[in-house]
Design an enzyme around this catalytic site. Sequence first.
Site, mmCIF file in Angstrom:
data_model
loop_
_atom_site.group_PDB
_atom_site.id
_atom_site.type_symbol
_atom_site.label_atom_id
_atom_site.label_comp_id
_atom_site.label_asym_id
_atom_site.label_seq_id
_atom_site.Cartn_x
_atom_site.Cartn_y
_atom_site.Cartn_z
ATOM 1 N N GLU A 1 -5.833 -5.753 -9.828
ATOM 2 C CA GLU A 1 -6.869 -6.436 -9.056
ATOM 3 C C GLU A 1 -7.424 -5.470 -7.995
ATOM 4 O O GLU A 1 -6.666 -4.719 -7.368
ATOM 5 C CB GLU A 1 -6.235 -7.656 -8.395
ATOM 6 C CG GLU A 1 -7.089 -8.350 -7.377
ATOM 7 C CD GLU A 1 -6.270 -9.307 -6.521
ATOM 8 O OE1 GLU A 1 -6.891 -9.995 -5.688
ATOM 9 O OE2 GLU A 1 -5.033 -9.365 -6.679
ATOM 10 N N ASP B 1 -8.743 0.378 3.398
ATOM 11 C CA ASP B 1 -7.358 0.482 3.845
ATOM 12 C C ASP B 1 -7.308 0.409 5.372
ATOM 13 O O ASP B 1 -8.330 0.526 6.064
ATOM 14 C CB ASP B 1 -6.678 1.738 3.299
ATOM 15 C CG ASP B 1 -7.214 3.040 3.873
ATOM 16 O OD1 ASP B 1 -7.456 3.111 5.096
ATOM 17 O OD2 ASP B 1 -7.378 4.000 3.106
ATOM 18 N N ASP C 1 7.372 2.240 1.065
ATOM 19 C CA ASP C 1 6.326 3.101 1.611
ATOM 20 C C ASP C 1 5.179 2.276 2.198
ATOM 21 O O ASP C 1 4.011 2.519 1.927
ATOM 22 C CB ASP C 1 5.803 4.039 0.524
ATOM 23 C CG ASP C 1 5.057 5.241 1.096
ATOM 24 O OD1 ASP C 1 5.364 5.631 2.236
ATOM 25 O OD2 ASP C 1 4.182 5.785 0.407
#
EC number: 2.7.11.1
Length: 409
Positions: free
Chosen positions: A237, A244, A284
Amino acid sequence: MKKETRKIATPADKKDSGDQDRKSRTAKRKASPEKKTPMKRRRVAEQAGPSTSSDVVKGVKRKVVQDEEDTTKKAKRAKLLDHMSGDKEQASSSLDSGKDLNNKQVCVKHGKRKATGDDREPPKKKKRNVDQDKKSVADQKREFQARYVEEHQLGEGGCGAVFSGYRIEDRFPVAIKHIPKNKVYCKVADESGKMLSVEVAIMVKLAGEAEGSVGISAPVSLLEWFDLGKELILVLERPVPAVDLQKYKAEYGRTLPEDKAKVILKQLVDAVKELEDKHIFHRDIKGENILIETGSDVPRVRIIDFGLSCFVKQRSLYRVFYGTPLHTPPEWYRRSCYRCGPTTVWQMGVVLYEALHARHFSTERFLAKKLSIKKRLSTECQNFLEACLTIAPEKRPTLEELQLHPWLR
């Protein structure tokens, strides 16, 4: 050892005695089967003792069980190796082989050696599947090309690249991730016993548990994946519009206002707590792996890139670090190990610190007291940051406690 010495000495001392010699030999024959077995069991127990430090990869566990038919000692040694470096096996297909845009640290040497060890099964089974795999590759390639259009590149790392694209039937926006097979060091066994990239396995698990919730769950959804022989293709998706967190912060200048940071952190803590409840360790979490949907008044958090993630047990202890070196938790430097919960809480502190400060976070600089928390932040916000960035992992709050922190209430 004393018992074994006595057993060997007794028939030698009574070598020349008539009836006693025959009784001794009879006793020796009866005693031997009873004593050898406990000795072997004791050795196995000694080998297995340390093997509780980390979670076990399903694929390795399956092969260990098969290898037990050869020798118990070899099987236990393999299991011990897996426990000591189990997180290497679970780091998934997005292992980076060197420096890249995401600045991730890996141990490719260990990954390759472990992969070789996992191939100890007879090669005949793999050869029998070659023709079938070739046919499957051709079919899957045609299916991919018939369903999706790939456009410009969004990013690239040490183990592959991500492209924008869309689904042909409804022009639904997707992200297409290409992962070369020679970069897939870490695998688990699927329900059919076929070895599968951990990244794929985790994304499939998340998609299965959130069926019908594309666009709803915090982690982006895996729509489909293809095995094209030399590479894996993950169709994910792609939230639109979205950027970001690093780019989102840039839109406000060099830092986010505290109220905006609070909205994002509250969603992020809830999202990683849900992953923890599903026994998934992302490993992460950072600004580049957090998408912010900007199509509404309230920014919405989405988590991407499960390339270094792994399945986790409650007490799993990791001895090989995967993630961004600048964000390594202090315990890695001091104890050469880390756990899921405390590490994720540390990452929450790193994300918030970078959102509120006009600088990149570095654990080494923080430990050297070269980074400080802004005094102009609210007292509750400062307390939240200090709690997340507590040096001793056992003194950090849990994710559940962070959810109840006054700053997020």
